[in-house]
Design a protein around this motif. Structure first.
Motif, PDB file in Angstrom:
ATOM      1  N   TRP A 163       0.845  -1.185   0.000  1.00  0.00           N
ATOM      2  CA  TRP A 163       0.000   0.000   0.000  1.00  0.00           C
ATOM      3  C   TRP A 163       0.888   1.244   0.000  1.00  0.00           C
ATOM      4  O   TRP A 163       1.268   1.761   1.049  1.00  0.00           O
ATOM      5  N   THR A 169       7.135  -1.714  12.292  1.00  0.00           N
ATOM      6  CA  THR A 169       7.484  -0.590  11.404  1.00  0.00           C
ATOM      7  C   THR A 169       6.734   0.679  11.813  1.00  0.00           C
ATOM      8  O   THR A 169       7.316   1.776  11.805  1.00  0.00           O
ATOM      9  N   TYR A 191       7.429 -12.096   8.986  1.00  0.00           N
ATOM     10  CA  TYR A 191       8.073 -12.039  10.312  1.00  0.00           C
ATOM     11  C   TYR A 191       8.030 -10.599  10.798  1.00  0.00           C
ATOM     12  O   TYR A 191       7.954  -9.667   9.995  1.00  0.00           O
ATOM     13  N   SER A 192       8.103 -10.417  12.123  1.00  0.00           N
ATOM     14  CA  SER A 192       8.188  -9.060  12.654  1.00  0.00           C
ATOM     15  C   SER A 192       9.601  -8.766  13.124  1.00  0.00           C
ATOM     16  O   SER A 192      10.269  -9.615  13.719  1.00  0.00           O
ATOM     17  N   GLY A 193      10.011  -7.529  12.900  1.00  0.00           N
ATOM     18  CA  GLY A 193      11.319  -7.070  13.372  1.00  0.00           C
ATOM     19  C   GLY A 193      11.407  -7.030  14.887  1.00  0.00           C
ATOM     20  O   GLY A 193      12.489  -6.846  15.436  1.00  0.00           O
ATOM     21  N   LYS A 207      15.365  -9.481  10.092  1.00  0.00           N
ATOM     22  CA  LYS A 207      14.946  -9.897   8.753  1.00  0.00           C
ATOM     23  C   LYS A 207      16.029  -9.660   7.705  1.00  0.00           C
ATOM     24  O   LYS A 207      16.025 -10.289   6.654  1.00  0.00           O
TER      25      LYS A 207
HETATM   26  C1  LIG Z   1       3.143  -8.831  -0.183  1.00  0.00           C
HETATM   27  C2  LIG Z   1       2.861  -8.170   1.151  1.00  0.00           C
HETATM   28  C3  LIG Z   1       2.480  -6.828   1.187  1.00  0.00           C
HETATM   29  C4  LIG Z   1       2.196  -6.191   2.413  1.00  0.00           C
HETATM   30  N1  LIG Z   1       1.828  -4.868   2.421  1.00  0.00           N
HETATM   31  C5  LIG Z   1       1.590  -4.244   3.609  1.00  0.00           C
HETATM   32  C6  LIG Z   1       1.246  -2.854   3.626  1.00  0.00           C
HETATM   33  O1  LIG Z   1       1.142  -2.169   2.609  1.00  0.00           O
HETATM   34  N2  LIG Z   1       1.038  -2.272   4.847  1.00  0.00           N
HETATM   35  C7  LIG Z   1       1.143  -2.974   6.025  1.00  0.00           C
HETATM   36  O2  LIG Z   1       0.939  -2.393   7.106  1.00  0.00           O
HETATM   37  N3  LIG Z   1       1.470  -4.290   6.025  1.00  0.00           N
HETATM   38  C8  LIG Z   1       1.711  -4.930   4.852  1.00  0.00           C
HETATM   39  N4  LIG Z   1       2.056  -6.269   4.823  1.00  0.00           N
HETATM   40  C9  LIG Z   1       2.197  -6.994   6.097  1.00  0.00           C
HETATM   41  C10 LIG Z   1       3.548  -6.716   6.794  1.00  0.00           C
HETATM   42  O3  LIG Z   1       4.613  -6.696   5.862  1.00  0.00           O
HETATM   43  C11 LIG Z   1       3.801  -7.825   7.851  1.00  0.00           C
HETATM   44  O4  LIG Z   1       2.765  -7.783   8.814  1.00  0.00           O
HETATM   45  C12 LIG Z   1       5.178  -7.719   8.517  1.00  0.00           C
HETATM   46  O5  LIG Z   1       5.460  -8.955   9.141  1.00  0.00           O
HETATM   47  C13 LIG Z   1       5.274  -6.577   9.530  1.00  0.00           C
HETATM   48  O6  LIG Z   1       6.608  -6.489   9.943  1.00  0.00           O
HETATM   49  P1  LIG Z   1       7.109  -5.581  11.160  1.00  0.00           P
HETATM   50  O7  LIG Z   1       6.320  -5.991  12.380  1.00  0.00           O
HETATM   51  O8  LIG Z   1       8.575  -5.915  11.274  1.00  0.00           O
HETATM   52  O9  LIG Z   1       6.878  -4.140  10.788  1.00  0.00           O
HETATM   53  C14 LIG Z   1       2.325  -6.917   3.627  1.00  0.00           C
HETATM   54  C15 LIG Z   1       2.726  -8.282   3.584  1.00  0.00           C
HETATM   55  C16 LIG Z   1       2.988  -8.904   2.364  1.00  0.00           C
HETATM   56  C17 LIG Z   1       3.418 -10.350   2.346  1.00  0.00           C
END
Ligand SMILES: Cc1cc2nc3c(=O)[nH]c(=O)nc-3n(C[C@H](O)[C@H](O)[C@H](O)COP(=O)(O)O)c2cc1C
Length: 157
Positions: free
Chosen positions: A40, A62, A92-94, A99
């Motif tokens: 997004w 994030t 995965y979450s940071g 990652k």
């Molecule tokens: C292809 C794909 C697109 C994604 N796009 C978004 C996005 O636009 N916004 C969002 O908040 N999460 C999005 N996600 C989910 C996050 O990337 C995911 O929850 C991630 O593990 C969060 O990592 P963090 O906790 O380290 O920030 C997406 C996941 C995938 C697989």
């Protein structure tokens, strides 16, 4: 520059920006960084400046880094070489996983900002957050990053 990329205007090669999932890199004040898959996203013009709007859910690590960490982010469109990083960065979450290590991601120091960009990408953008706003329609928050530098891989030219 040792990297396989050249600087571009932000409005060049935007079809690749639009069509692909991005990897957004954010950073804690102590320098620890995180990477997340981001679909997004939108590029727009605000007050005459090129801006990337990233939509990030409140539950993401994030989100925490973008609100309490360094006021900057980078947007990176991966090449096929690191395509597997999308599923790792998006599942995965940071909070509990490095990652970068897990996906074998390498970084390039930011030229205008503290947050690094990623190697092996077709596009990189360095952005400074100039505004944020709440979404009324979803549990996401909008982060508006003014694009200070944009790069394209030579492979795309
Ligand atoms: C292809 C794909 C697109 C994604 N796009 C978004 C996005 O636009 N916004 C969002 O908040 N999460 C999005 N996600 C989910 C996050 O990337 C995911 O929850 C991630 O593990 C969060 O990592 P963090 O906790 O380290 O920030 C997406 C996941 C995938 C697989």
């Amino acid at each position: 520059m040792s990297e396989n990329r050249i600087e571009i205007e932000p409005n060049e090669y935007t079809d690749h920006f639009i069509a692909n999932t991005a990897l957004i890199v954010s950073m804690r004040p102590d320098g620890e960084k995180n990477v997340m898959a981001l679909d997004w996203k939108k590029m727009e013009e605000i007050d005459g400046y090129p801006v990337i709007r990233a939509q990030v859910a409140y539950s993401r690590y994030t989100y925490e880094l973008l609100t309490k960490g360094i006021n900057e982010f980078t947007i990176n469109i991966p090449s096929n070489k690191i395509h597997n990083a999308i599923s790792i960065a998006g599942s995965y979450s940071g909070r509990d996983t490095d990652k970068f290590e897990r996906a074998g991601l390498e970084t390039i120091p930011g030229e205008k900002i503290q947050v690094p960009t990623l190697k092996d990408c077709i596009l990189n953008y360095e952005c400074r957050i100039i505004d944020t706003s709440k979404s009324n329609l979803s549990s996401h928050h909008y982060f508006y990053g003014k694009i200070l530098k944009a790069f394209v891989s030579k492979e795309l030219i």
